[in-house]
Design an enzyme around this catalytic site. Structure first.
Site, PDB file in Angstrom:
ATOM      1  NE  ARG A 122      -2.817   0.435   3.395  1.00 12.32           N
ATOM      2  CZ  ARG A 122      -2.046   0.612   4.483  1.00 12.32           C
ATOM      3  NH1 ARG A 122      -1.269   1.679   4.579  1.00 12.32           N
ATOM      4  NH2 ARG A 122      -2.051  -0.270   5.447  1.00 12.32           N
ATOM      5  CG  ASP A 169      -9.850  15.592 -15.276  1.00 10.65           C
ATOM      6  OD1 ASP A 169      -9.139  14.964 -16.081  1.00 10.65           O
ATOM      7  OD2 ASP A 169     -10.862  15.108 -14.736  1.00 10.65           O
ATOM      8  CE  LYS A 205     -12.676   7.313 -18.239  1.00  7.56           C
ATOM      9  NZ  LYS A 205     -12.981   8.578 -17.589  1.00  7.56           N
TER      10      LYS A 205
HETATM   11  C1  LIG Z   1     -13.446   9.006 -16.332  1.00 10.10           C
HETATM   12  C2  LIG Z   1     -13.060  10.360 -15.882  1.00 10.10           C
HETATM   13  C3  LIG Z   1     -12.794  10.630 -14.530  1.00 10.10           C
HETATM   14  C4  LIG Z   1     -12.957   9.580 -13.446  1.00 10.10           C
HETATM   15  O1  LIG Z   1     -12.054   8.548 -13.596  1.00 10.10           O
HETATM   16  P1  LIG Z   1     -12.337   7.009 -13.161  1.00 10.10           P
HETATM   17  O2  LIG Z   1     -11.091   6.332 -13.569  1.00 10.10           O
HETATM   18  O3  LIG Z   1     -13.554   6.559 -13.913  1.00 10.10           O
HETATM   19  O4  LIG Z   1     -12.580   7.016 -11.694  1.00 10.10           O
HETATM   20  C5  LIG Z   1     -12.394  11.914 -14.190  1.00 10.10           C
HETATM   21  N1  LIG Z   1     -12.270  12.881 -15.124  1.00 10.10           N
HETATM   22  C6  LIG Z   1     -12.540  12.664 -16.420  1.00 10.10           C
HETATM   23  C7  LIG Z   1     -12.384  13.779 -17.398  1.00 10.10           C
HETATM   24  C8  LIG Z   1     -12.944  11.409 -16.853  1.00 10.10           C
HETATM   25  O5  LIG Z   1     -13.218  11.216 -18.140  1.00 10.10           O
END
Ligand SMILES: *Cc1c(COP(=O)(O)O)cnc(C)c1O
Length: 402
Positions: free
Chosen positions: A72, A197, A222
């Site tokens: 962890r 982000d 993604k």
């Molecule tokens: C999918 C996504 C998230 C969240 O991520 P997870 O891996 O699904 O928890 C946050 N920001 C954006 C822009 C996303 O497309």
């Protein structure tokens, strides 16, 4: 483990395969493949092994080999990914989590205390909005929504208690563009942190830290992972003190990336540059086709010259990415029907994989934003354009539009 877990001690402070002191800087494509990816010292295996292990033999009490004590706190496969992430975003430290939302949760609990305020965008990933609206608000953290594509609107939303400005660019699902450098100036003047982000762009197309942001967030599920086979998240920062606080919370809360998940993301990243080039090329062709199509009323793609954020995107991005949204002329039911009729575009949530996906944000990814300032148009369709043949993708969409 010491309270402030310091990942530098895990690997002797070296950035194997990353930037080397005194040498000419390496380029993104090279770092994607080599940063963090040292040949295994024991066998010479050229790919870091999946250290599927929870604990480590100590050479006498406290005699840790390379700083590893418990997975962890740190795991060598995760360290490889974390070094790679830091190198690609041009940051000093990277941290890998079990999901994008786990990374966001760790960040918010590290930065905020009750009474603090955050400015969030009026267009954001539905799960990010839900985290603010349903979770963070219960700890007495306040937030307000602003159109982050308008720097003056963000400045006006700041309060004396504001601790962070949260930005998604390009945004999800409306593909809005925020000028990162402009907001970094506003954030710095106000003494608040700018969080970007960077999931939609990936560090190949856009590097927020170099533009003045303080913290980069990723859903590595993604584009970073890129193959729709893993869920993961990341934070990358330059401020080492903040990195130590984040690493403390990462270990204290425990939502870390497991060894196999870290390995899958590290493997996916090796082809990030070539994938993003193809995603962007295919998306551009599809956006152009949709612009001409009689059953489409509006196309949202920052690569189109008439997109309101086109100039800013051209300035801060290397290309315009693989996400395209559009509105269907005949309304919500027609938009849903397009999603249902597509074949090569698989009907599904998520994005950023090699295979193309189609979805209806209002009923799927953004259902949790219904009735809020982040509600999305009902006639909207979102595409995650994959790296298949552009001809085949165009034919599938033309047929689905009827
Ligand atoms: C999918 C996504 C998230 C969240 O991520 P997870 O891996 O699904 O928890 C946050 N920001 C954006 C822009 C996303 O497309």
């Amino acid at each position: 483990m010491s309270q402030q877990h310091n990942s530098e001690q895990n690997h002797g402070g070296q950035r194997h395969g990353g930037q080397r002191d005194g040498a000419e800087p390496r380029h993104f494509e090279t770092l994607a493949i080599h940063a963090g990816n040292t040949a295994d010292p024991l066998t010479g295996a050229v790919v870091p092994p999946i250290y599927q292990v929870s604990t480590y033999k100590q050479d006498g009490v406290g005699g840790l080999r390379g700083g590893y004590e418990y997975s962890r706190s740190a795991n060598p496969t995760r360290t490889a990914l974390e070094e790679n992430l830091a190198a690609l975003e041009g940051g000093r430290r990277g941290l890998a989590f079990a999901s994008g939302l786990a990374a966001e949760d760790c960040l918010l609990r590290t930065l905020l205390t009750p009474g603090d305020h955050v400015v969030i965008p009026d267009d954001a990933y539905g799960g990010t909005f839900r985290l603010f609206a349903k979770v963070v608000s219960r700890w007495g953290v306040e937030w307000s929504v602003a159109d982050t594509s308008d720097p003056e609107a963000v400045r006006a939303a700041l309060t004396p208690r504001t601790k962070a400005i949260w930005v998604e660019t390009p945004s999800n699902p409306l593909l809005g563009i925020t000028d990162i450098a402009a907001l970094a100036g506003i954030a710095r003047a106000a003494g608040v942190r700018l969080v970007v982000d960077n999931t939609f762009a990936s560090p190949y197309l856009q590097q927020p830290l170099a533009l003045g942001a303080d913290i980069v967030v990723h859903s590595t599920t993604k584009y970073m992972g890129g193959h729709s086979d893993v869920v993961g998240g990341a934070l990358i920062v330059n401020d080492v003190e903040l990195a130590d606080e984040l690493a403390f919370h990462q270990n204290a809360m425990g939502a870390v990336a497991g060894p196999f998940d870290a390995w899958l993301v590290l493997r996916g990243i090796k082809t990030l540059a070539v994938r993003m080039d193809r995603h962007s090329e295919n998306a551009t062709r599809i956006a152009e086709m949709l612009t001409e199509h009689p059953r489409v009323s509006k196309v949202l793609y920052p690569g189109l010259p008439d997109h309101p954020g086109h100039e800013v995107a051209a300035k801060q991005m290397k290309a315009f990415g693989g996400m395209v949204s559009f509105q269907v002329a005949d309304g919500e039911e027609a938009a849903v029907a397009v999603c249902d009729r597509a074949e090569l575009f698989t009907l599904g949530e998520s994005l950023g994989g090699v295979e193309s996906l189609i979805e209806h944000p209002g009923r799927m990814t953004h259902a949790s934003a219904a009735g809020s300032a982040l509600e999305v148009p009902a006639d909207l369709v979102r595409l995650s354009v994959g790296i298949e043949s552009a001809e085949d993708l165009l034919a599938d969409l033309r047929r689905a539009l009827g």
